[in-house]
Design an enzyme around this catalytic site. Structure first.
Site, PDB file in Angstrom:
ATOM      1  CG  HIS A   1      -0.813  29.120 -16.839  1.00  0.00           C
ATOM      2  ND1 HIS A   1       0.426  28.719 -17.267  1.00  0.00           N
ATOM      3  CD2 HIS A   1      -1.603  28.026 -16.955  1.00  0.00           C
ATOM      4  CE1 HIS A   1       0.389  27.444 -17.639  1.00  0.00           C
ATOM      5  NE2 HIS A   1      -0.835  27.012 -17.465  1.00  0.00           N
TER       6      HIS A   1
ATOM      7  N   GLY B   1       8.497  30.629 -27.558  1.00  0.00           N
ATOM      8  CA  GLY B   1       9.107  30.740 -26.232  1.00  0.00           C
ATOM      9  C   GLY B   1       8.468  29.925 -25.133  1.00  0.00           C
ATOM     10  CB  THR B   2       6.171  27.674 -24.306  1.00  0.00           C
ATOM     11  OG1 THR B   2       5.774  26.713 -23.317  1.00  0.00           O
ATOM     12  CG2 THR B   2       5.583  27.282 -25.645  1.00  0.00           C
TER      13      THR B   2
HETATM   14  P1  OAD Z   1       9.732  27.781 -19.552  1.00  0.00           P
HETATM   15  O1  OAD Z   1      10.633  28.489 -18.616  1.00  0.00           O
HETATM   16  O2  OAD Z   1       9.450  26.348 -19.307  1.00  0.00           O
HETATM   17  O3  OAD Z   1      10.280  27.875 -21.040  1.00  0.00           O
HETATM   18  C1  OAD Z   1      10.754  29.079 -21.565  1.00  0.00           C
HETATM   19  C2  OAD Z   1      11.158  28.837 -23.002  1.00  0.00           C
HETATM   20  O4  OAD Z   1      11.551  30.097 -23.527  1.00  0.00           O
HETATM   21  C3  OAD Z   1      12.339  27.888 -23.195  1.00  0.00           C
HETATM   22  O5  OAD Z   1      12.022  26.957 -24.227  1.00  0.00           O
HETATM   23  C4  OAD Z   1      13.474  28.805 -23.627  1.00  0.00           C
HETATM   24  O6  OAD Z   1      14.370  28.185 -24.537  1.00  0.00           O
HETATM   25  C5  OAD Z   1      12.701  29.886 -24.322  1.00  0.00           C
HETATM   26  N1  OAD Z   1      13.382  31.181 -24.455  1.00  0.00           N
HETATM   27  C6  OAD Z   1      14.342  31.739 -23.665  1.00  0.00           C
HETATM   28  N2  OAD Z   1      14.710  32.935 -24.152  1.00  0.00           N
HETATM   29  C7  OAD Z   1      13.958  33.145 -25.262  1.00  0.00           C
HETATM   30  C8  OAD Z   1      13.858  34.205 -26.207  1.00  0.00           C
HETATM   31  N3  OAD Z   1      14.621  35.305 -26.105  1.00  0.00           N
HETATM   32  N4  OAD Z   1      12.986  34.080 -27.227  1.00  0.00           N
HETATM   33  C9  OAD Z   1      12.206  32.973 -27.337  1.00  0.00           C
HETATM   34  N5  OAD Z   1      12.256  31.951 -26.477  1.00  0.00           N
HETATM   35  C10 OAD Z   1      13.109  32.031 -25.451  1.00  0.00           C
HETATM   36  O7  OAD Z   1       8.386  28.652 -19.602  1.00  0.00           O
HETATM   37  P2  OAD Z   1       6.940  28.202 -20.093  1.00  0.00           P
HETATM   38  O8  OAD Z   1       7.034  27.144 -21.139  1.00  0.00           O
HETATM   39  O9  OAD Z   1       6.202  29.428 -20.423  1.00  0.00           O
HETATM   40  O10 OAD Z   1       2.953  27.932 -15.117  1.00  0.00           O
HETATM   41  O11 OAD Z   1       6.369  27.577 -18.770  1.00  0.00           O
HETATM   42  C11 OAD Z   1       5.055  27.085 -18.763  1.00  0.00           C
HETATM   43  C12 OAD Z   1       4.467  27.247 -17.387  1.00  0.00           C
HETATM   44  O12 OAD Z   1       5.336  26.684 -16.399  1.00  0.00           O
HETATM   45  C13 OAD Z   1       4.307  28.680 -16.943  1.00  0.00           C
HETATM   46  O13 OAD Z   1       3.129  29.306 -17.458  1.00  0.00           O
HETATM   47  C14 OAD Z   1       4.220  28.534 -15.439  1.00  0.00           C
HETATM   48  C15 OAD Z   1       5.364  27.575 -15.247  1.00  0.00           C
HETATM   49  O14 OAD Z   1       5.309  26.791 -14.095  1.00  0.00           O
HETATM   50  C16 OAD Z   1       2.291  28.297 -14.016  1.00  0.00           C
HETATM   51  O15 OAD Z   1       2.730  29.122 -13.256  1.00  0.00           O
HETATM   52  C17 OAD Z   1       0.991  27.603 -13.819  1.00  0.00           C
END
Ligand code: OAD
Length: 284
Positions: A158, A229-230
């Protein structure tokens, strides 16, 4: 050590090729907001106003203001123990490909911290540095922190919030400074005179072709995909994990919350990245 943790460690120890696939959660303990869930960016902001080509065409000042704010958060954040442990692990082991959806530079800075701790250079007294240094001992074969950062440089699906791209000549460059979003005239411009934009992928845009191909090629041949963490909600990036699984590889998921991969994970580690990842990748 729990049964799951030891099962995950065994899988990683036996694998010659591993893909690490990270999302916003790996940076959460550094103070970076995630996108979804409580406190997530998409709860307070509308993506269509701030993260689309149309939004930038309509109001580049507003878009830069938002990215300037996020760039400030990135600059003020420190890599956490997960970034450092992953960086160190990659410096010590062959066969690991890091694929990230994150636009921050904390993976690279985590490897720098691991190398600095090892090189006994640039360590600040007290605070997070000492904590990190204590957990990140000797890394061989790294001459400088910068070399460590280059060696762990992730495949970025991204883009990077620390880089900018010219709307006119398409030139890309690191762009470290603060952004003056007072007016369109004060926004960052390229040497060619074109308006610069953040070098990130916006909704409605294609992912960088080379990065996508490299990520899927690595995922298809990896014996293990370690997901950290996604939520796995955004495609095509989210399909990296299914690529490994479809080719017969195993999936390990580290996350304190529910994810789209929970049903397909071979090992599910419920917990924060900064707690789980160091235990997962530490030697011994
Ligand atoms: P999300 O905000 O969808 O997910 C974040 C994840 O991190 C969740 O599953 C949380 O449970 C987890 N989380 C929170 N705290 C944590 C910790 N301390 N350790 C491990 N995990 C933890 O974010 P992404 O999946 O990265 O795209 O989102 C994907 C894409 O959506 C991003 O790259 C962005 C967004 O729109 C673009 O901007 C194109």
């Amino acid at each position: 050590m729990t049964g799951e943790l030891s099962a995950a460690r065994d899988l990683l120890a036996q694998a010659a090729r591993v893909v690490v696939f990270t999302g916003a959660g790996v940076s959460a303990e550094s103070g970076m907001p995630t996108f979804r869930g409580a406190g997530g960016l998409w709860k307070s902001f509308r993506a269509e106003d701030l993260a689309t080509p149309g939004a930038f065409a309509r109001d580049p000042r507003l878009v830069w203001e938002w990215y300037g704010w996020r760039r400030g958060i990135v600059a003020s954040c420190r890599p956490n123990l997960a970034h450092v442990a992953l960086g160190r692990w990659m410096l010590l082991r062959e066969g690991i490909t890091l694929v990230t959806q994150n636009v921050d530079d904390l993976h690279e800075r985590g490897a720098e911290e691991a190398a600095r701790a090892s090189l006994h250079e640039g360590r600040l007294p007290g605070g997070a540095d000492s904590q990190v240094a204590a957990r990140a001992p000797y890394v061989p074969d790294v001459a400088t922190a910068g070399e460590a950062a280059a060696r762990v440089a992730p495949i970025r699906l991204h883009g990077s919030i620390c880089h900018a791209r010219c709307m006119r000549c398409e030139a890309r460059a690191p762009f470290p400074g603060p952004v003056d979003a007072t007016s369109v005239a004060t926004l960052p411009h390229c040497a060619c005179g074109g308006l610069l934009r953040p070098d990130v992928v916006w909704f409605g845009e294609s992912l960088p072709e080379g990065a996508l191909q490299a990520a899927f090629a690595a995922a298809a041949t990896a014996e293990v995909c370690l997901v950290v963490g996604t939520t796995g909600a955004v495609y095509p990036a989210a399909a990296v994990v299914h690529e490994t699984r479809g080719a017969g590889g195993k999936v390990i998921v580290v996350d304190p919350g529910e994810t789209a991969y929970d049903d397909v994970a071979d090992v599910r580690l419920w917990g924060a990245a900064g707690e789980v990842v160091p235990a997962l990748v530490a030697e011994g």
